[in-house]
Write an enzyme that holds these catalytic residues in place. Sequence first.
Site, PDB file in Angstrom:
ATOM      1  N   LEU A  74       0.851  -1.181   0.000  1.00 14.88           N
ATOM      2  CA  LEU A  74       0.000   0.000   0.000  1.00 14.88           C
ATOM      3  C   LEU A  74       0.890   1.236   0.000  1.00 14.88           C
ATOM      4  O   LEU A  74       1.973   1.235   0.597  1.00 14.88           O
ATOM      5  CB  LEU A  74      -0.903   0.040   1.243  1.00 14.88           C
ATOM      6  CG  LEU A  74      -1.985  -1.034   1.371  1.00 14.88           C
ATOM      7  CD1 LEU A  74      -2.705  -0.877   2.704  1.00 14.88           C
ATOM      8  CD2 LEU A  74      -2.983  -0.943   0.224  1.00 14.88           C
ATOM      9  N   ASP A  75       0.435   2.280  -0.650  1.00 20.60           N
ATOM     10  CA  ASP A  75       1.137   3.547  -0.612  1.00 20.60           C
ATOM     11  C   ASP A  75       1.250   4.010   0.836  1.00 20.60           C
ATOM     12  O   ASP A  75       0.396   3.699   1.674  1.00 20.60           O
ATOM     13  CB  ASP A  75       0.363   4.574  -1.441  1.00 20.60           C
ATOM     14  CG  ASP A  75       1.090   5.889  -1.530  1.00 20.60           C
ATOM     15  OD1 ASP A  75       2.255   5.897  -1.949  1.00 20.60           O
ATOM     16  OD2 ASP A  75       0.483   6.920  -1.175  1.00 20.60           O
ATOM     17  N   ARG A  76       2.287   4.776   1.141  1.00 18.25           N
ATOM     18  CA  ARG A  76       2.545   5.181   2.521  1.00 18.25           C
ATOM     19  C   ARG A  76       1.351   5.892   3.155  1.00 18.25           C
ATOM     20  O   ARG A  76       1.032   5.671   4.329  1.00 18.25           O
ATOM     21  CB  ARG A  76       3.776   6.105   2.562  1.00 18.25           C
ATOM     22  CG  ARG A  76       4.172   6.537   3.963  1.00 18.25           C
ATOM     23  CD  ARG A  76       5.501   7.248   3.950  1.00 18.25           C
ATOM     24  NE  ARG A  76       5.437   8.560   3.339  1.00 18.25           N
ATOM     25  CZ  ARG A  76       5.177   9.688   4.013  1.00 18.25           C
ATOM     26  NH1 ARG A  76       4.954   9.641   5.313  1.00 18.25           N
ATOM     27  NH2 ARG A  76       5.154  10.841   3.394  1.00 18.25           N
ATOM     28  N   THR A  78      -1.802   5.559   2.366  1.00 18.42           N
ATOM     29  CA  THR A  78      -3.021   4.754   2.318  1.00 18.42           C
ATOM     30  C   THR A  78      -3.051   3.802   3.499  1.00 18.42           C
ATOM     31  O   THR A  78      -2.057   3.146   3.805  1.00 18.42           O
ATOM     32  CB  THR A  78      -3.085   3.950   1.005  1.00 18.42           C
ATOM     33  OG1 THR A  78      -2.979   4.853  -0.100  1.00 18.42           O
ATOM     34  CG2 THR A  78      -4.393   3.187   0.899  1.00 18.42           C
ATOM     35  N   GLU A 259      -2.325   1.586  -5.397  1.00 20.11           N
ATOM     36  CA  GLU A 259      -1.855   2.703  -4.598  1.00 20.11           C
ATOM     37  C   GLU A 259      -0.416   2.511  -4.158  1.00 20.11           C
ATOM     38  O   GLU A 259       0.054   3.157  -3.239  1.00 20.11           O
ATOM     39  CB  GLU A 259      -2.757   2.876  -3.373  1.00 20.11           C
ATOM     40  CG  GLU A 259      -4.176   3.227  -3.736  1.00 20.11           C
ATOM     41  CD  GLU A 259      -4.245   4.411  -4.684  1.00 20.11           C
ATOM     42  OE1 GLU A 259      -3.580   5.427  -4.451  1.00 20.11           O
ATOM     43  OE2 GLU A 259      -4.958   4.311  -5.684  1.00 20.11           O
TER      44      GLU A 259
END
EC number: 5.4.99.-
Length: 350
Positions: A74-76, A78, A259
């Site tokens: 996951l994106d940081r 998110t 993401e």
Amino acid sequence: VLQNNDFLRNTVHRHEPPVTAQPIQILVEDDEVVVVDKPSSLPVHPCGRFRHNTVIFILGKEHDLKELHTIHRLDRMTSGVLMFAKTAEVSKRIDEQVRERQLEKEYVCRVVGEFPEHEVVCEEPILVVSYKVGVCRVDPKGKFCKTIFQRLSYNGKTSVVKCLPRTGRMHQIRVHLQYLGHPIVNDPIYNMDAWGPDRGKAGKIDKTDEELLKALVEEHCSKQSLDILGISEEDLNSSAGDKDCGNSSDCTKDTKDPERNDIAACLLNSGSNLEMLEKKPELGSCENQDGQTGEKSSEEKDPLCVECKITRRDPSPQELVMYLHALRYKGAEFEYCSKMPEWAMEDWEE
């Protein structure tokens, strides 16, 4: 000159960017997998300036869960469901489901304005503007993307939207929402004035890629949010080499998660912004936009450390959260869900 029995010691002095104090909740742990509810602002892996404040490190130190295999990322910024395999065999089995698109992913977000009540399908291609700064946009030269959106609630100002990504491009959900004119309420990239009066709606961006990146940097400088985003002038100056090269197949990289942004996270949060902060100490002051001054750190200062000389304001918990959450992951033999975040409740108010 080194001689026998000489002793060398190297001391690493690090300043990690701020992250939320919200703990990592373990949703499921068995012989095969560990599933957690990742807080926003925590990167998955140690990278750049992040070492201790990462999901992998915290799980190892606080829960003795080590040698985990990443299934997806996951994106940081998110939050939500994040899966790890305990063995290489389990990781390979689930990874095959990911590659064959057998893994169903469901996200929830809060966006600006009144999102349409009917189902919305966005299939606009996405092109990476800069991997280093971590910015994408809709462009015909980009790669095919598909996201399905369904409104869950509307409170008169903002809407809670369910997102079902069918492909896994970088920042796919965020870019598609921006294109539709309903960016995520507190998105630190795609809901900024730098995109122009329409904020990128319908792909209207009256700037070149270089002008856009520069405008984003300047806007975050004025808001003293460089630590939260990690953008620096060095990233901007070196971004020309990694913008689209005319062939999206050579530049736009597929990811396991829509993401995910590992490359940008590692480069954004490196020490590259120290030079700029040293030249412009006012960017690192602890005074915020309202004129309030945060508490100065009582930590020991290193006279040789440039960053020790900089006093930064402590970001509020709200600044460390983006309203995008991975709610559910479902595969052929499993389904994992987290609780709906507080900001996604129908009666939630800012």
